[in-house]
Design an enzyme around this catalytic site. Structure first.
Site, PDB file in Angstrom:
ATOM      1  N   ARG A  35       0.864  -1.228  -0.105  1.00 19.64           N
ATOM      2  CA  ARG A  35       0.060  -0.139   0.036  1.00 19.64           C
ATOM      3  C   ARG A  35       0.830   1.299  -0.080  1.00 19.64           C
ATOM      4  NH1 ARG A  35      -5.348  -0.867   2.290  1.00 19.64           N
ATOM      5  NH2 ARG A  35      -5.416  -2.793   3.092  1.00 19.64           N
ATOM      6  N   GLY A  40      -1.946  -0.672   7.503  1.00 17.76           N
ATOM      7  CA  GLY A  40      -2.703  -2.033   6.918  1.00 17.76           C
ATOM      8  C   GLY A  40      -4.443  -1.531   6.656  1.00 17.76           C
ATOM      9  N   CYS A  42      -6.582  -1.778   9.059  1.00 11.04           N
ATOM     10  CA  CYS A  42      -6.918  -1.324  10.245  1.00 11.04           C
ATOM     11  C   CYS A  42      -7.044   0.224  10.087  1.00 11.04           C
ATOM     12  CB  CYS A  42      -6.421  -1.642  11.448  1.00 11.04           C
ATOM     13  SG  CYS A  42      -6.910  -0.916  12.902  1.00 11.04           S
ATOM     14  N   ILE A 180     -19.349  -5.094  10.878  1.00  9.72           N
ATOM     15  CA  ILE A 180     -19.201  -4.182   9.670  1.00  9.72           C
ATOM     16  C   ILE A 180     -20.501  -3.760   9.454  1.00  9.72           C
ATOM     17  CG2 ILE A 180     -18.609  -3.723   7.236  1.00  9.72           C
ATOM     18  CD1 ILE A 180     -16.263  -5.598   8.006  1.00  9.72           C
ATOM     19  N   ALA A 266     -21.409  -7.185   3.556  1.00 10.64           N
ATOM     20  CA  ALA A 266     -20.469  -7.452   5.082  1.00 10.64           C
ATOM     21  C   ALA A 266     -20.803  -8.701   5.603  1.00 10.64           C
ATOM     22  CB  ALA A 266     -21.064  -6.394   6.015  1.00 10.64           C
ATOM     23  N   HIS A 441     -18.014   7.758  42.227  1.00  7.35           N
ATOM     24  CA  HIS A 441     -19.486   7.825  41.837  1.00  7.35           C
ATOM     25  C   HIS A 441     -19.363   9.276  41.331  1.00  7.35           C
ATOM     26  CE1 HIS A 441     -23.729   8.037  42.001  1.00  7.35           C
ATOM     27  NE2 HIS A 441     -23.589   9.238  42.965  1.00  7.35           N
TER      28      HIS A 441
HETATM   29  P1  FAD Z   1      -4.152  -5.818   7.811  1.00  4.34           P
HETATM   30  O1  FAD Z   1      -4.439  -4.903   8.915  1.00  4.34           O
HETATM   31  O2  FAD Z   1      -5.013  -6.377   6.821  1.00  4.34           O
HETATM   32  O3  FAD Z   1      -2.663  -5.719   7.303  1.00  4.34           O
HETATM   33  C1  FAD Z   1      -2.152  -6.318   6.186  1.00  4.34           C
HETATM   34  C2  FAD Z   1      -1.199  -5.363   5.298  1.00  4.34           C
HETATM   35  O4  FAD Z   1      -0.173  -6.239   4.523  1.00  4.34           O
HETATM   36  C3  FAD Z   1      -1.883  -4.844   4.334  1.00  4.34           C
HETATM   37  O5  FAD Z   1      -1.570  -3.242   4.491  1.00  4.34           O
HETATM   38  C4  FAD Z   1      -1.747  -4.895   2.934  1.00  4.34           C
HETATM   39  O6  FAD Z   1      -1.507  -4.240   2.009  1.00  4.34           O
HETATM   40  C5  FAD Z   1      -0.360  -5.622   3.346  1.00  4.34           C
HETATM   41  N1  FAD Z   1       0.046  -6.808   2.423  1.00  4.34           N
HETATM   42  C6  FAD Z   1      -0.725  -8.141   2.002  1.00  4.34           C
HETATM   43  N2  FAD Z   1       0.087  -9.033   1.337  1.00  4.34           N
HETATM   44  C7  FAD Z   1       1.302  -8.157   0.987  1.00  4.34           C
HETATM   45  C8  FAD Z   1       2.405  -8.493   0.454  1.00  4.34           C
HETATM   46  N3  FAD Z   1       2.483  -9.691  -0.744  1.00  4.34           N
HETATM   47  N4  FAD Z   1       3.365  -7.494   0.062  1.00  4.34           N
HETATM   48  C9  FAD Z   1       3.226  -6.388   0.681  1.00  4.34           C
HETATM   49  N5  FAD Z   1       2.302  -6.030   1.414  1.00  4.34           N
HETATM   50  C10 FAD Z   1       1.464  -7.055   1.837  1.00  4.34           C
HETATM   51  N6  FAD Z   1     -10.615  -4.606  14.372  1.00  4.34           N
HETATM   52  C11 FAD Z   1     -10.642  -4.097  15.720  1.00  4.34           C
HETATM   53  O7  FAD Z   1     -10.020  -4.744  16.573  1.00  4.34           O
HETATM   54  N7  FAD Z   1     -11.310  -2.989  16.005  1.00  4.34           N
HETATM   55  C12 FAD Z   1     -11.902  -2.374  14.939  1.00  4.34           C
HETATM   56  O8  FAD Z   1     -12.732  -1.287  15.148  1.00  4.34           O
HETATM   57  C13 FAD Z   1     -11.906  -2.841  13.555  1.00  4.34           C
HETATM   58  N8  FAD Z   1     -12.944  -2.245  12.684  1.00  4.34           N
HETATM   59  C14 FAD Z   1     -12.956  -2.575  11.513  1.00  4.34           C
HETATM   60  C15 FAD Z   1     -13.673  -2.080  10.560  1.00  4.34           C
HETATM   61  C16 FAD Z   1     -13.769  -2.543   9.281  1.00  4.34           C
HETATM   62  C17 FAD Z   1     -14.565  -1.729   8.122  1.00  4.34           C
HETATM   63  C18 FAD Z   1     -12.747  -3.510   8.791  1.00  4.34           C
HETATM   64  C19 FAD Z   1     -12.699  -3.817   7.384  1.00  4.34           C
HETATM   65  C20 FAD Z   1     -11.945  -4.300   9.844  1.00  4.34           C
HETATM   66  C21 FAD Z   1     -12.034  -3.765  11.062  1.00  4.34           C
HETATM   67  N9  FAD Z   1     -11.277  -4.527  11.993  1.00  4.34           N
HETATM   68  C22 FAD Z   1     -11.412  -3.998  13.249  1.00  4.34           C
HETATM   69  C23 FAD Z   1     -10.227  -5.649  11.691  1.00  4.34           C
HETATM   70  C24 FAD Z   1      -8.813  -5.169  11.632  1.00  4.34           C
HETATM   71  O9  FAD Z   1      -8.791  -4.050  10.567  1.00  4.34           O
HETATM   72  C25 FAD Z   1      -8.131  -6.490  11.222  1.00  4.34           C
HETATM   73  O10 FAD Z   1      -8.214  -7.494  12.135  1.00  4.34           O
HETATM   74  C26 FAD Z   1      -6.563  -5.964  11.476  1.00  4.34           C
HETATM   75  O11 FAD Z   1      -6.499  -4.996  10.409  1.00  4.34           O
HETATM   76  C27 FAD Z   1      -5.647  -7.256  11.169  1.00  4.34           C
HETATM   77  O12 FAD Z   1      -4.385  -6.735  10.946  1.00  4.34           O
HETATM   78  P2  FAD Z   1      -3.405  -7.449  10.234  1.00  4.34           P
HETATM   79  O13 FAD Z   1      -2.099  -6.843  10.740  1.00  4.34           O
HETATM   80  O14 FAD Z   1      -3.545  -8.927  10.535  1.00  4.34           O
HETATM   81  O15 FAD Z   1      -3.557  -7.248   8.904  1.00  4.34           O
HETATM   82  P1  NAI Z   2     -18.970 -10.986  10.483  1.00  2.30           P
HETATM   83  O1  NAI Z   2     -18.753 -12.339  10.590  1.00  2.30           O
HETATM   84  O2  NAI Z   2     -19.063 -10.080  11.634  1.00  2.30           O
HETATM   85  O3  NAI Z   2     -20.578 -11.067  10.058  1.00  2.30           O
HETATM   86  C1  NAI Z   2     -21.111 -11.579   8.871  1.00  2.30           C
HETATM   87  C2  NAI Z   2     -22.533 -11.783   8.954  1.00  2.30           C
HETATM   88  O4  NAI Z   2     -22.982 -11.962   7.624  1.00  2.30           O
HETATM   89  C3  NAI Z   2     -23.145 -12.796   9.989  1.00  2.30           C
HETATM   90  O5  NAI Z   2     -24.109 -12.484  10.761  1.00  2.30           O
HETATM   91  C4  NAI Z   2     -23.613 -13.829   8.900  1.00  2.30           C
HETATM   92  O6  NAI Z   2     -24.328 -14.616   9.470  1.00  2.30           O
HETATM   93  C5  NAI Z   2     -24.060 -12.874   7.822  1.00  2.30           C
HETATM   94  N1  NAI Z   2     -24.302 -13.393   6.400  1.00  2.30           N
HETATM   95  C6  NAI Z   2     -23.213 -14.381   5.653  1.00  2.30           C
HETATM   96  N2  NAI Z   2     -23.757 -14.788   4.598  1.00  2.30           N
HETATM   97  C7  NAI Z   2     -24.728 -14.149   4.545  1.00  2.30           C
HETATM   98  C8  NAI Z   2     -25.958 -14.368   3.289  1.00  2.30           C
HETATM   99  N3  NAI Z   2     -25.835 -14.996   2.323  1.00  2.30           N
HETATM  100  N4  NAI Z   2     -27.072 -13.562   3.329  1.00  2.30           N
HETATM  101  C9  NAI Z   2     -27.014 -12.627   4.760  1.00  2.30           C
HETATM  102  N5  NAI Z   2     -26.277 -12.632   5.798  1.00  2.30           N
HETATM  103  C10 NAI Z   2     -25.020 -13.344   5.537  1.00  2.30           C
HETATM  104  O7  NAI Z   2     -18.338 -10.185   9.382  1.00  2.30           O
HETATM  105  P2  NAI Z   2     -18.035  -8.676   8.880  1.00  2.30           P
HETATM  106  O8  NAI Z   2     -19.231  -7.980   9.689  1.00  2.30           O
HETATM  107  O9  NAI Z   2     -18.009  -8.766   7.463  1.00  2.30           O
HETATM  108  O10 NAI Z   2     -16.819  -8.415   9.768  1.00  2.30           O
HETATM  109  C11 NAI Z   2     -15.468  -9.110   9.094  1.00  2.30           C
HETATM  110  C12 NAI Z   2     -14.575  -9.071  10.475  1.00  2.30           C
HETATM  111  O11 NAI Z   2     -14.055  -7.542  10.546  1.00  2.30           O
HETATM  112  C13 NAI Z   2     -15.137  -9.525  11.610  1.00  2.30           C
HETATM  113  O12 NAI Z   2     -14.645 -10.886  11.797  1.00  2.30           O
HETATM  114  C14 NAI Z   2     -14.500  -8.525  12.811  1.00  2.30           C
HETATM  115  O13 NAI Z   2     -14.007  -9.211  13.388  1.00  2.30           O
HETATM  116  C15 NAI Z   2     -13.877  -7.445  11.916  1.00  2.30           C
HETATM  117  N6  NAI Z   2     -14.460  -6.325  12.405  1.00  2.30           N
HETATM  118  C16 NAI Z   2     -14.398  -5.836  13.670  1.00  2.30           C
HETATM  119  C17 NAI Z   2     -14.750  -4.724  14.033  1.00  2.30           C
HETATM  120  C18 NAI Z   2     -14.635  -4.345  15.620  1.00  2.30           C
HETATM  121  O14 NAI Z   2     -13.901  -5.069  16.369  1.00  2.30           O
HETATM  122  N7  NAI Z   2     -15.488  -3.476  16.165  1.00  2.30           N
HETATM  123  C19 NAI Z   2     -15.413  -3.885  13.104  1.00  2.30           C
HETATM  124  C20 NAI Z   2     -15.689  -4.325  11.744  1.00  2.30           C
HETATM  125  C21 NAI Z   2     -14.896  -5.403  11.400  1.00  2.30           C
END
Ligand code: FAD
Ligand code: NAI
Length: 462
Positions: A35, A40, A42, A180, A266, A441
């Protein structure tokens, strides 16, 4: 060719934390990131941008719903979506630049580009091959595909597209009532969209405490979100500006269609391993497509480790960070440890949801005797003053020893309160230990103490 002690592939919370800890422990470290910015999923398209939009939209909700009653009169703010996206982007930028600063401070090289592992001890980035005694794969995850649903990131979007829509849609259909779907669904509902969530199962947020699920869904409904439960999405049809979502109700196989301006898919995420060359390297994978690791995060190939979303376990930033620190310690010859039994999960809606440890379902399944201490935020003075009385704290403790086994909170600041329980669990505390701890409190955390009291002789304010 450069030589390193450690090369980390991926600069998400797993990878960048691993790199910083490796450098702190005296190892010459580089990180490969494809990127344009560090941090990442996050920091760029996940936790951070979604929380910025949740914060801004929550402020609007407060202004529209609670200000007048507190004597704060006047026109409530209108939404300048472009400015809200700028605020979100500024939040991302300050955080990703912060990681760049930390890399410089810790003398970590950023090898820009996409990396692969041609053999143990070597990492290829573009045409260059670098040597590393240890390699940590932290390549993260990507959204799962749903058959019949074609994502264009404009009308039919994943979370990535949903964070950069060019306007607030009038009608948003969210497929999946997971984390999500509910966080981003909440954002758009607060900003004025008509939001309908279509969920395959009969309850939202699978795996969560059923009482929390019910209260959570009821509260989101009160906030205007609609739910279609037990519905299997068959396909979407999209034009340049609109879409139709076709689903079948599981109870009677009846077919239905929803109209939408935007559809958010999602339905979960899957490990991202493309281009790493793992097959040629013979790295063992799990049945679910994750990189298989042992207790010290080593893959089947010696010297190659993996952490974060690309291995098994909850896909959470803090889980990836903990593994990042632990694997660095293992590589440096120390003892790295992650307590997988105490990893909190938080949903940043309003009210927030926080949970940790066992649920009643997992305890029943294991045949363990437990007791429940519950306290409603309606009995908490601070929550009532702040219009945040919806929700409760529920503590599960061992029936005989009183040791805390888990907790499930829905209510104000649940994402902060849950950590009191995490610390207690790490220290093997009993519910009585919490109940005997003086809590200031008026604070929301008094509700945690009251739930702990409810595990014993009873709460005071209920
Ligand atoms: P990532 O953060 O996915 O990072 C992987 C990195 O590796 C990426 O930047 C990618 O470009 C790079 N990469 C991959 N392959 C290669 C390669 N071959 N060469 C070079 N670079 C490479 N988790 C929470 O705990 N709290 C939250 O509030 C939360 N909110 C979220 C909201 C959304 C919308 C989403 C999608 C996820 C959310 N998550 C949240 C989940 C969280 O983002 C992930 O669990 C976390 O980012 C995982 O970290 P990671 O380091 O494993 O991978
Ligand atoms: P998720 O696994 O939380 O939820 C997916 C939902 O989609 C489930 O309720 C499932 O039953 C439903 N589903 C699956 N197939 C379906 C279908 N065909 N039709 C209708 N419903 C269906 O996955 P989500 O929300 O995409 O998040 C992915 C990951 O990102 C999670 O594992 C979470 O850990 C991480 N994340 C964490 C956050 C946080 O910690 N606050 C915020 C956002 C993401």
């Amino acid at each position: 060719m450069s030589s390193y002690d450690v090369i980390v592939i991926g600069a998400g919370p797993g990878g960048y934390v691993a790199a910083i800890r490796c450098a702190q422990l005296g190892l010459k470290t580089a990180v490969v990131e494809g990127r344009e910015t560090l941090g990442g999923t996050c920091l760029n398209v996940g936790c951070i941008p979604s929380k910025a939009l949740l914060h801004a939209s929550h402020m609007l909700h407060e202004a529209e719903h609670n200000f007048a009653e507190m004597g704060l009169k006047g026109k409530s703010p209108s939404v300048d979506w472009k400015q809200m996206l700028t605020y979100k982007q500024n939040t991302i930028d300050t955080n990703t630049k912060g990681i760049e600063f930390l890399f410089k401070k810790n003398k970590i090289d950023w090898l820009k580009g996409w990396g692969s592992v041609p053999e143990a001890g070597k990492v290829k980035v573009g045409e260059e091959v670098h040597e590393a005694k240890s390699i940590i794969i932290a390549s993260g995850s990507e959204p799962s595909a749903l058959p019949g649903v074609e994502v264009d990131e404009k009308v039919v979007v994943t979370s990535t597209g949903a964070l950069t829509l060019n306007k607030v849609p009038k009608k948003l259909v969210v497929i999946g009532a997971g984390v999500i779907g509910l966080e981003l669904g909440s954002v758009y509902a607060r900003l004025g969209a008509e939001v309908t969530v279509v969920e395959f199962l009969d309850a939202i947020t699978p795996g969560m405490d059923p009482e929390v699920q019910k209260t959570f869904q009821r509260t989101l409904k009160k906030q205007g979100m609609k739910f279609v439960m037990g519905a299997a999405v068959q396909k979407t049809e999209a034009t340049k500006t609109k879409a139709k979502v076709h689903y079948k109700l599981r109870k009677d196989d009846s077919e239905h269609v929803l109209d939408a301006d935007t559809v958010l898919v999602a339905t979960g995420r899957k490990p991202y391993v493309e281009g790493l060359g793992l097959e040629a390297l013979n790295v063992e994978m799990t049945k679910r497509g994750q990189i298989a690791v042992n207790g010290t995060w080593q893959t089947s190939v010696p010297g190659v480790y993996a952490i974060g979303d690309v291995i098994e376990g909850p896909m959470l930033a803090h889980k990836a960070e903990d593994e990042g620190m632990a694997v660095a310690e293992v590589i440096a010859g120390k003892h790295g440890h992650v307590n997988y039994g105490v990893i909190p999960g938080v949903i940043y809606t309003a009210p927030e949801v926080g949970s940790v440890g066992e649920t009643e379902a997992t305890l029943k399944e294991a045949g363990r005797a437990y007791k429940v201490g519950k306290f409603s935020f309606m009995g908490n003075a601070r929550a009532k003053a702040n219009f945040a009385g919806d929700g409760f704290v529920k503590i599960l403790a061992d029936k005989d020893t009183d040791r805390i086994l888990g907790a499930h909170i829905i209510g104000p600041a649940a994402g902060e309160l849950i950590h009191e329980i995490c610390v207690a669990m790490e220290f093997g505390a009993s519910a009585q230990d919490l109940a005997l701890t003086c809590h200031a409190h008026p604070t929301y955390s008094e509700a945690v103490r009251e739930a702990a009291l409810a595990c014993g002789d009873g709460p005071i304010h209920m």
